[in-house]
Design a protein around this motif. Structure first.
Motif, short mmCIF file in Angstrom:
data_model
loop_
_atom_site.label_atom_id
_atom_site.label_comp_id
_atom_site.label_asym_id
_atom_site.label_seq_id
_atom_site.Cartn_x
_atom_site.Cartn_y
_atom_site.Cartn_z
N PRO A 89 -0.91 5.33 -6.96
CA PRO A 89 -0.34 4.82 -8.01
C PRO A 89 0.11 3.21 -7.91
O PRO A 89 0.50 2.92 -6.70
CB PRO A 89 0.71 5.55 -8.28
CG PRO A 89 0.51 7.04 -7.70
CD PRO A 89 -0.38 6.67 -6.49
N ALA A 90 -0.24 2.43 -9.07
CA ALA A 90 0.03 1.28 -8.80
C ALA A 90 1.42 0.64 -8.21
O ALA A 90 1.54 -0.15 -7.41
CB ALA A 90 -0.24 0.30 -10.17
N ASP A 102 8.70 9.52 -1.95
CA ASP A 102 7.32 9.96 -2.56
C ASP A 102 6.98 11.18 -2.44
O ASP A 102 6.32 11.87 -3.26
CB ASP A 102 6.39 8.87 -2.41
CG ASP A 102 6.85 7.53 -2.79
OD1 ASP A 102 7.20 7.43 -4.03
OD2 ASP A 102 6.92 6.54 -1.72
N VAL A 103 7.02 11.75 -1.17
CA VAL A 103 6.37 12.67 -0.73
C VAL A 103 7.37 13.40 0.53
O VAL A 103 8.02 12.52 1.19
CB VAL A 103 4.77 12.55 -0.13
CG1 VAL A 103 4.99 11.58 0.89
CG2 VAL A 103 4.16 13.80 0.20
N SER A 132 2.47 12.91 -10.33
CA SER A 132 2.74 11.72 -9.50
C SER A 132 1.63 10.97 -9.26
O SER A 132 1.53 9.50 -9.01
CB SER A 132 3.56 11.95 -8.31
OG SER A 132 2.70 12.63 -7.28
N GLY A 133 0.37 11.57 -9.16
CA GLY A 133 -0.86 10.90 -8.87
C GLY A 133 -1.04 10.43 -7.43
O GLY A 133 -1.93 9.86 -6.85
N LEU A 134 -0.48 11.41 -6.46
CA LEU A 134 -0.33 11.05 -5.21
C LEU A 134 -0.89 12.16 -4.34
O LEU A 134 -1.48 11.96 -3.33
CB LEU A 134 1.16 11.25 -4.50
CG LEU A 134 2.03 9.81 -4.81
CD1 LEU A 134 3.42 10.11 -4.29
CD2 LEU A 134 1.32 8.74 -3.87
N ALA A 135 -1.25 13.39 -5.08
CA ALA A 135 -2.01 14.68 -4.14
C ALA A 135 -3.21 13.99 -3.60
O ALA A 135 -3.53 14.36 -2.46
CB ALA A 135 -1.83 15.76 -5.16
N SER A 182 -8.15 19.29 4.02
CA SER A 182 -6.89 19.12 2.96
C SER A 182 -7.44 19.42 1.77
O SER A 182 -8.50 18.82 0.96
CB SER A 182 -6.29 17.92 3.28
OG SER A 182 -5.32 17.60 2.29
N ARG A 183 -6.59 20.20 1.02
CA ARG A 183 -7.02 20.48 -0.52
C ARG A 183 -6.09 20.19 -1.17
O ARG A 183 -4.88 20.44 -0.92
CB ARG A 183 -7.50 22.05 -0.60
CG ARG A 183 -8.67 22.45 0.33
CD ARG A 183 -8.77 23.89 0.62
NE ARG A 183 -8.84 24.69 -0.71
CZ ARG A 183 -8.46 26.12 -0.50
NH1 ARG A 183 -8.20 26.62 0.51
NH2 ARG A 183 -8.75 26.80 -1.82
N VAL A 184 -6.30 19.79 -2.50
CA VAL A 184 -5.47 19.57 -3.64
C VAL A 184 -4.94 20.78 -4.41
O VAL A 184 -5.60 21.47 -4.82
CB VAL A 184 -5.82 18.31 -4.48
CG1 VAL A 184 -4.86 18.22 -5.78
CG2 VAL A 184 -5.96 17.07 -3.71
N ASN A 185 -3.80 21.19 -4.43
CA ASN A 185 -3.25 22.30 -4.94
C ASN A 185 -4.03 23.53 -4.73
O ASN A 185 -4.24 24.31 -5.77
CB ASN A 185 -3.01 21.89 -6.50
CG ASN A 185 -2.14 20.98 -6.88
OD1 ASN A 185 -1.03 20.89 -6.26
ND2 ASN A 185 -2.40 20.21 -7.94
#
Length: 341
Positions: free
Chosen positions: A76-77, A148-149, A293-296, A329-332
């Motif tokens: 994210p910006a 953030d995480v 959040s756009g971080l995953a 690593s997998r997203v969700n």
């Protein structure tokens, strides 16, 4: 996961079984966040030191890691502009070696979890700002945007997906810890818990699993007693004194404890393991960020870069956690079901 033991002051000057936990405490805090255990590490040097001031819990290893611009461009910006990755760890007050605890310098937050956060930050070209809190306040920090995480042994669950997004990085294996002299074993069957007194940390996925088993046994007219303690040293004291039959928690912490107290009068052993996602699914530990959040994705891509280029394997090896490696690593990914089954 925590899988965690979080509460108040550390008990000192007692048996070898509890003395081992003292390496996790450079501070005796009462909840909240700790500035004393907050560290900002530069990722831009191109090096991350794994196991620094780990007091023997890890083999200190220096890894070369540089920014991967194709991955950092996914951030994210606002995070890119800030230049830091605010990392939450829920290790107050006593920590949980070898995953997260205050190091031998009495101030640096060390362990496998903050070290992986530092590696990921390096891939993203960010400074790692590591903040320590209680387990409960870890999620408050994510919700409020203070961090953030979380890299804090958090299990991927379907319940948590209502509020958070995940990037998996390690298998989630739970275990039962008993005195070495105990003849009891879990054997993968909750029926073997009937008549037993088991300790567990509140607010964790292992608590949810254990309470589900307690309810099942109650419907069968059988009793399972669940106990809660202030921190890991208190739990070990209860185990040594016979106040509980076993403790149910993260396998890495218990395996570490077994090694530390081997050969002492308070030696312990693992009496069985269980997936943190239930009987039908391998549990996963995941970097945890606020939903949408756009971080995953950038977090997962950073972990996969570390896997592909060998730093991930060296990180696990340094902490004797190689048997909990994941291929990707997998997203969700699918997590502990809502019904805990």
């Amino acid at each position: 996961m925590r899988t965690h033991f979080t509460r108040r002051s550390l008990i000192r000057g007692i048996t070898a079984a509890t003395a081992v936990a003292s390496l996790a405490t450079g501070l005796a805090a009462c909840g909240g966040d700790s500035d004393a255990a907050t560290t900002t590490d530069s990722a831009r040097s191109g090096e991350v030191v794994i196991g620094r001031v780990s007091n023997g819990a890890a083999t200190q290893t220096t890894l070369r890691v540089s920014e991967v611009k194709s991955i950092s461009a996914e951030l994210p910006a606002a995070v890119r502009k800030r230049g830091t990755l605010e990392i939450g760890i829920g290790a107050l007050p006593a920590g949980f070696p070898p995953l997260a605890y205050v190091g031998s310098d009495q101030k640096t937050l060390t362990g496998s979890e903050p070290d992986l956060g530092r590696l990921v930050a390096a891939v993203l070209g960010l400074r790692a700002d590591v903040k320590n809190s209680t387990w409960e306040n870890l999620f408050v920090g994510i919700d409020s945007g203070k961090v953030d995480v979380a890299f804090s042994n958090v299990t991927d669950t379907e319940e948590r997906k209502k509020k958070y997004e995940f990037a998996s990085y390690r298998q989630d294996n739970l275990a039962f810890l008993v005195p070495k002299k105990s003849t009891w074993n879990f054997d993968g069957d909750y029926e073997n818990l009937a008549g037993r007194t088991i300790a567990v940390a509140s607010g964790t996925n292992q608590e949810r699993i254990l309470l589900e088993w307690k309810n099942k046994l109650a419907k069968e007219g059988k009793k399972l007693t669940v106990k809660y303690f202030q921190d890991s040293p208190s739990t070990y004291l209860a185990l040594n004194s016979g106040k509980i039959d076993a403790s149910f928690g993260p396998n890495p912490g218990f395996a570490y404890h077994n090694r530390q107290v081997a050969g002492t009068p308070n030696a312990t052993r693992t009496a069985g393991t269980y997936s943190g996602a239930g009987a039908r699914l391998q549990g996963l530990i995941a970097a945890t960020a606020k939903k949408n959040s756009g971080l995953a994705k950038p977090l997962a891509d950073a972990v996969n870069y570390l896997i592909e280029h060998g730093q991930y394997a060296k990180w696990l090896k340094a902490y004797n956690l190689s048997d909990e490696a994941v291929a990707r690593s997998r997203v969700n990914p699918p997590g502990l079901p809502l019904d805990n089954s």
